[in-house]
Write a protein that holds these residues in place. Structure first.
Motif, PDB file in Angstrom:
ATOM      1  N   CYS A  46      33.416  30.145  72.049  1.00  0.00           N
ATOM      2  CA  CYS A  46      34.643  31.134  71.879  1.00  0.00           C
ATOM      3  C   CYS A  46      34.980  31.471  70.420  1.00  0.00           C
ATOM      4  O   CYS A  46      35.261  32.699  70.408  1.00  0.00           O
ATOM      5  CB  CYS A  46      35.604  30.506  72.740  1.00  0.00           C
ATOM      6  SG  CYS A  46      35.359  30.294  74.585  1.00  0.00           S
ATOM      7  N   LEU A  93      39.140  27.640  81.731  1.00  0.00           N
ATOM      8  CA  LEU A  93      39.848  27.014  82.891  1.00  0.00           C
ATOM      9  C   LEU A  93      39.061  26.879  84.187  1.00  0.00           C
ATOM     10  O   LEU A  93      39.069  25.772  84.727  1.00  0.00           O
ATOM     11  CB  LEU A  93      41.031  27.756  83.223  1.00  0.00           C
ATOM     12  CG  LEU A  93      42.153  27.772  82.185  1.00  0.00           C
ATOM     13  CD1 LEU A  93      43.438  28.703  82.552  1.00  0.00           C
ATOM     14  CD2 LEU A  93      42.775  26.217  81.898  1.00  0.00           C
ATOM     15  N   VAL A  94      38.225  27.973  84.126  1.00  0.00           N
ATOM     16  CA  VAL A  94      37.077  27.544  85.671  1.00  0.00           C
ATOM     17  C   VAL A  94      36.317  26.667  85.228  1.00  0.00           C
ATOM     18  O   VAL A  94      35.929  25.814  86.131  1.00  0.00           O
ATOM     19  CB  VAL A  94      36.743  29.167  85.792  1.00  0.00           C
ATOM     20  CG1 VAL A  94      35.591  28.965  86.955  1.00  0.00           C
ATOM     21  CG2 VAL A  94      37.680  30.082  85.910  1.00  0.00           C
ATOM     22  N   LEU A 100      42.019  35.944  76.530  1.00  0.00           N
ATOM     23  CA  LEU A 100      42.319  35.853  77.781  1.00  0.00           C
ATOM     24  C   LEU A 100      41.228  35.411  78.594  1.00  0.00           C
ATOM     25  O   LEU A 100      41.081  34.659  79.544  1.00  0.00           O
ATOM     26  CB  LEU A 100      43.434  36.831  78.116  1.00  0.00           C
ATOM     27  CG  LEU A 100      44.662  36.916  77.599  1.00  0.00           C
ATOM     28  CD1 LEU A 100      45.676  38.105  77.872  1.00  0.00           C
ATOM     29  CD2 LEU A 100      45.385  35.674  77.692  1.00  0.00           C
ATOM     30  N   VAL A 101      40.234  36.234  78.364  1.00  0.00           N
ATOM     31  CA  VAL A 101      39.063  36.144  79.526  1.00  0.00           C
ATOM     32  C   VAL A 101      38.624  35.026  78.999  1.00  0.00           C
ATOM     33  O   VAL A 101      37.861  34.210  80.013  1.00  0.00           O
ATOM     34  CB  VAL A 101      37.991  37.533  79.074  1.00  0.00           C
ATOM     35  CG1 VAL A 101      36.506  37.148  79.795  1.00  0.00           C
ATOM     36  CG2 VAL A 101      38.749  38.854  79.784  1.00  0.00           C
ATOM     37  N   GLY A 108      39.693  32.189  77.641  1.00  0.00           N
ATOM     38  CA  GLY A 108      40.548  31.195  78.251  1.00  0.00           C
ATOM     39  C   GLY A 108      40.379  30.976  79.710  1.00  0.00           C
ATOM     40  O   GLY A 108      40.474  29.787  80.196  1.00  0.00           O
ATOM     41  N   ALA A 109      40.331  32.050  80.437  1.00  0.00           N
ATOM     42  CA  ALA A 109      40.087  31.879  81.866  1.00  0.00           C
ATOM     43  C   ALA A 109      38.680  31.231  82.166  1.00  0.00           C
ATOM     44  O   ALA A 109      38.658  30.510  83.074  1.00  0.00           O
ATOM     45  CB  ALA A 109      40.216  33.446  82.534  1.00  0.00           C
ATOM     46  N   CYS A 110      37.595  31.634  81.545  1.00  0.00           N
ATOM     47  CA  CYS A 110      36.520  31.095  81.670  1.00  0.00           C
ATOM     48  C   CYS A 110      36.595  29.590  81.514  1.00  0.00           C
ATOM     49  O   CYS A 110      35.901  28.693  82.099  1.00  0.00           O
ATOM     50  CB  CYS A 110      35.363  31.766  80.777  1.00  0.00           C
ATOM     51  SG  CYS A 110      35.145  33.289  81.362  1.00  0.00           S
TER      52      CYS A 110
END
Length: 453
Positions: free
Chosen positions: A160, A20-21, A13-14, A16-18
């Motif tokens: 990742c 997206l950012v 999740l972390v 994935g958030a990176c």
């Protein structure tokens, strides 16, 4: 959800958030880049067309010159030039090279931004030929952003993937001791107390492993003690039953037979009017019954000594000695029992130790003398000694249940038990010391102070 999977999901999740950012930042940078490129391309095209139109009046063939101006933009990656007739039809258009890897339509719609166009009017003498327009086309620039975006996403996705693989392997190695501990706990929960966890890894986890191994060891010891106690209980019960059966057979059986014979003879004597003999037989029956009552009382006292102990340890030991004297008259008993009263649980433990010690000496040692002692000693403890002049400690070395029971009874009271050879180098001496509780010590001190006053 297992801890490893939960941590992996959290890390994913972390990441994935990176991702997206990173995509949002790339989108914003792409918009700025396309806007800048399109503005710059229109500015350059404007300068080129303006300079070309300035020299068209000197041209002998202005139509051809206009086509040359439009053709000059052939192959330009960002500008499309068109020659528009007075009727609005396109008379000529430059050729824009298409991107090698066309971007998706959705990406083009996101990045195309504002359309940049520029129109040029011809000099008045050539306005019948139409006009020239320039339009900035972002397809190639969006294609560059698309190529850059794919490369970045490939790098980030690979990163990742590598990070997740490393974390998975690291977590597997780091959490394996916990998984082993969980498996060991399951084994303990199922009753297998031999489970053991290797004390390896971080010190914090080692503390847990050591505590678990200590707990499992204590549970295993308790289970072994319970099993041993159950075996001891079964053995003692069987020995007690056998001894009671022998006593009843040897002592009660003959007297019952005698009572039966005497009772059967009474009717015959009465038929002969031999009243004197009837009285004699009745007296004999009564004596037999008294003997059986006395013997049964002795058995009950041995099995249930609580009532005897209520009257003091000295009284209970006297009955114990009397019981064995009737069965082993050849053994000389010597007693030295403190007349003072002690807490009930200590007196009961002392009686059981003296009872079991005497029983062991009689059964296994073949002694001629047995000494029984229970005295208070300095240091606020009750010292209990059973000594005999029998065959010695070697003969009793394999007898374990009675000794184990006595030892566990003494240890439950924080006392000590020792079995050694007698001082005369013959026979066995059993020595137990049980500490007296503080209440007993204070009571005795107060009693002494009162007596002295």
């Amino acid at each position: 959800m297992p801890l490893r999977r939960r941590l992996l999901v959290l890390v994913a999740l972390v990441l994935g958030a990176c991702l997206l950012v990173g995509g949002a930042l790339t989108y914003w940078a792409g918009l700025r880049k396309i806007e800048l490129e399109m503005s710059s391309a229109i500015a350059v095209g404007n300068s080129t067309v303006t300079d070309a139109l300035a020299s068209i009046e000197t041209s002998g063939d202005p139509a051809t010159q206009l086509r040359r101006i439009v053709g000059a933009f052939d192959g330009d990656r960002h500008i499309v030039a068109r020659l528009i007739g007075t009727d609005g039809t396109v008379k000529d258009v430059s050729r824009l090279p298409l991107p090698v890897d066309p971007p998706p339509a959705w990406l083009y719609r996101l990045l195309e931004g504002k359309i940049h166009t520029q129109s040029f009017e011809l000099p008045p003498s050539f306005q019948h030929l139409g006009s020239i327009t320039l339009e900035a086309d972002p397809h190639n620039e969006v294609g560059e952003v698309w190529e850059d975006l794919k490369l970045k996403f490939l790098i980030i996705a690979s990163f990742c993937g590598v990070v997740l693989a490393l974390i998975y392997a690291s977590l597997g190695r780091a959490l394996k001791p916990l998984e082993d501990l969980s498996a060991a706990l399951n084994r303990v929960g199922e009753g297998d107390y031999s489970a053991h966890v290797a004390e390896e890894g971080p010190e914090d986890l080692n503390l847990i492993y050591r505590a678990f191994n200590r707990m499992a060891g204590q549970l295993r010891t308790a289970e072994e003690q319970n099993q041993r106690l159950n075996e001891q209980l079964s053995t003692v019960q069987e020995e007690e039953r056998s001894e009671i059966a022998r006593d009843l057979h040897d002592e009660i059986g003959p007297f019952l037979f005698a009572v039966d014979v005497d009772a059967q003879s009474i009717p015959l004597l009465l038929s002969r009017n031999a009243t004197g003999d009837v009285a004699s037989r009745a007296s004999a029956i009564r004596q037999s019954v008294q003997h059986m009552q006395l013997h049964l009382r002795g058995i009950l006292s041995r099995l249930r000594p609580a009532m005897l102990i209520d009257q003091g340890l000295t009284h209970a030991i006297e009955h114990l000695v009397a019981f064995w004297r009737t069965r082993r008259p050849a053994i000389a008993f010597r007693t030295d029992i403190d007349d003072a009263r002690f807490p009930a649980h200590i007196e009961e433990a002392a009686f059981r130790i003296l009872q079991e010690g005497t029983s062991n000496a009689v059964r296994h040692g073949k002694p001629s003398k047995i000494g029984l002692t229970a005295k208070r000693i300095p240091g606020d403890a009750l010292r209990i000694v059973v000594s005999d002049d029998g065959t010695g400690i070697a003969a009793t070395a394999k007898r374990g249940f009675g000794l184990v029971g006595m030892r566990e009874r003494v240890e439950a009271l924080d006392g000590t038990l020792e079995v050694t050879a007698s001082k005369e180098e013959k026979g066995v001496m059993l020595i137990a010391e049980i500490p007296l509780p503080p209440e007993r010590r204070e009571t005795e001190e107060n009693t002494k102070t009162t007596s002295a006053a």
